[in-house]
Design an enzyme around this catalytic site. Structure first.
Site, PDB file in Angstrom:
ATOM      1  CD  GLU A  81     -50.883  -9.677 -94.557  1.00 23.14           C
ATOM      2  OE1 GLU A  81     -50.053  -8.808 -94.844  1.00 23.14           O
ATOM      3  OE2 GLU A  81     -52.040  -9.408 -94.205  1.00 23.14           O
ATOM      4  CE  LYS A 263     -55.302  -5.189 -93.162  1.00 21.11           C
ATOM      5  NZ  LYS A 263     -54.085  -5.940 -93.535  1.00 21.11           N
ATOM      6  CG  ASP A 279     -68.091 -10.933 -81.949  1.00 24.06           C
ATOM      7  OD1 ASP A 279     -67.580 -10.658 -83.048  1.00 24.06           O
ATOM      8  OD2 ASP A 279     -69.296 -10.752 -81.694  1.00 24.06           O
ATOM      9  CG  HIS A 378     -45.435  -7.275 -97.413  1.00 29.67           C
ATOM     10  ND1 HIS A 378     -46.533  -7.991 -97.046  1.00 29.67           N
ATOM     11  CD2 HIS A 378     -45.407  -6.180 -96.609  1.00 29.67           C
ATOM     12  CE1 HIS A 378     -47.167  -7.358 -96.069  1.00 29.67           C
ATOM     13  NE2 HIS A 378     -46.503  -6.259 -95.791  1.00 29.67           N
TER      14      HIS A 378
END
Length: 424
Positions: A81, A263, A279, A378
């Site tokens: 992204e 997020k 990880d 965006h």
């Protein structure tokens, strides 16, 4: 050497490589690997995983000039992204000008647990196990002597009771894993303890396993941003800061918002975790558990306003048990390159950088959301992706992007239509 990163995103791919070659000292092998775009080989991949058919690539980017604890880093990012890299670069530029990030590693230990059941008297067993703590710690260290030689090893042991459909007595082992994440280390130690714990408790062991809820590997990152860095207009800067604080409060109150808030934080954290061979699934699991530690899922960061000093203050604490050794870290050429770009940080130093990047990503997202809105930032990046999907060649992309933005219609059909017109 001071590197001139100005206009880096607008340079061509060869120009970016050349700047990196001239400005950052890489080993000849890594430099050649970067120029050849050398990735994980199928042969090594076949040894790392099962049923391998090939390897999967993602864009490998950098965020320049990240100032953490007085040191400037070039931070590698792996993400598909583009807005994530652009946002992180913007945020780090602003925060670095304002003095950078301060990060503190509170502790660096991993926790494993042995679950015991069918224990006749759990309280008596708890007391017996605790009375043998030193013997049990010694037994754990004997199971993995190499970590003791490196200055780590089992440090503490505690016992808790849980009642429910099944009653459990759980033994927690705290281990200093040094530069490793420590999953294999903990699991080996716990397996060694199980027979002795069964004997002491007169119960049965269900499992011995590392916990990803790494509450003994907490890292706090903070930054202080003078309001003048938010906007040259005082009123506008203050309003923006106040709205960022409100957005932070919103994420503390509403779990629906908190999920998206967090997020956005992990947009940056995951990009660096992947780049350094860590990880990211384990780190996310622990962080989301930490976000729910008081019974309500909350935003992980907190922003406040110091009206007297006219500063916006960001703070975030996360479990961050990352590694610089072990696993596949030394096997993937891109991961090796990442650690070289960062200057071969220790596990504590890397954890500090990662949490700082999460806070930077959060600042950029909140500033966009309460300012011009997230969609404006965006728009151009979305248009570029659509142009590529429509089949535009490199020289056609800029004009097609301009056409999509002018039309204010962002879908593949419109992109193909504009591309047809451009070509005719």
């Amino acid at each position: 050497m001071k590197i001139n990163w100005s206009g880096f995103s607008k340079k061509t791919y060869p120009e970016r490589l050349e700047l990196l070659k001239d400005s950052i000292i890489l080993s000849q092998e890594l430099q050649e690997g970067l120029e050849k775009n050398e990735n994980l080989s199928v042969q090594i991949a076949d040894q790392l995983s099962e049923n391998v058919l090939g390897t999967f690539s993602l864009p490998y980017s950098i965020v320049p000039e990240v100032l953490v604890n007085g040191q400037t880093y070039t931070v590698p990012y792996v993400t598909e992204e583009p807005s994530v890299v652009a946002a992180a670069s913007f945020a780090c530029k602003v925060i670095s000008r304002a003095g950078g990030f301060t990060a503190q590693v509170h502790e660096r230990q991993m926790i494993g647990q042995v679950a015991l059941y069918q224990v006749p008297d759990r309280e008596e067993a708890r007391q017996v196990i605790l009375s043998q703590k030193e013997e049990l710690l010694k037994l754990a260290n004997q199971a993995y002597p190499s970590i003791v030689k490196r200055g780590g090893g089992a440090r503490d042991l505690r016992v808790e009771q849980f009642s429910g459909q099944t009653d459990f007595l759980v033994v927690y082992l705290h281990v200093d894993t040094q530069e490793a994440m420590g999953a294999n280390m903990l699991n080996t130690m716990l397996e060694a303890l199980k027979p002795r714990l069964e004997n002491l408790s007169q119960g049965q062991s269900l499992m011995g396993i590392l916990s990803n809820y790494a509450t003994e590997s907490l890292v706090t990152a903070t930054c202080r941003i003078a309001l003048r860095y938010l906007s040259p207009q005082n009123d506008q800067a203050r309003e923006l800061a106040e709205k960022i604080v409100l957005a932070s409060h919103f994420a503390q109150a509403d779990p629906y918002r908190a999920a998206t808030h967090n997020k956005g934080i992990f947009n940056g954290i995951d990009a660096l975790l992947i780049a350094t061979g860590n990880d990211w699934r384990a780190i996310e699991a622990g962080a989301h558990a930490y976000a729910s530690r008081d019974g309500l899922y909350r935003g992980l960061s907190l922003w406040t306003l110091d009206s007297e000093k006219e500063e916006l203050i960001g703070e975030m604490t996360l479990p961050m048990p990352v590694a610089t050794k072990g696993g596949s870290i030394g096997l993937n050429p891109r991961v090796v390159l990442s650690h070289e770009l960062l200057g071969h940080p220790s596990a504590k130093e890397l954890a500090s950088i990662i949490v700082s990047m999460g806070l930077a990503q959060n600042f950029a997202a909140l500033k966009a959301l309460v300012g011009a809105g997230i969609q404006q930032g965006h728009m151009k990046l979305q248009a570029k992706s659509l142009a590529l999907l429509a089949g535009a060649k490199e020289a056609e992309v800029p004009k097609l992007v301009e056409g999509l933005i002018a039309e204010k219609t962002f879908n593949l059909e419109k992109a193909k239509s504009i591309l047809e017109i451009l070509r005719s």
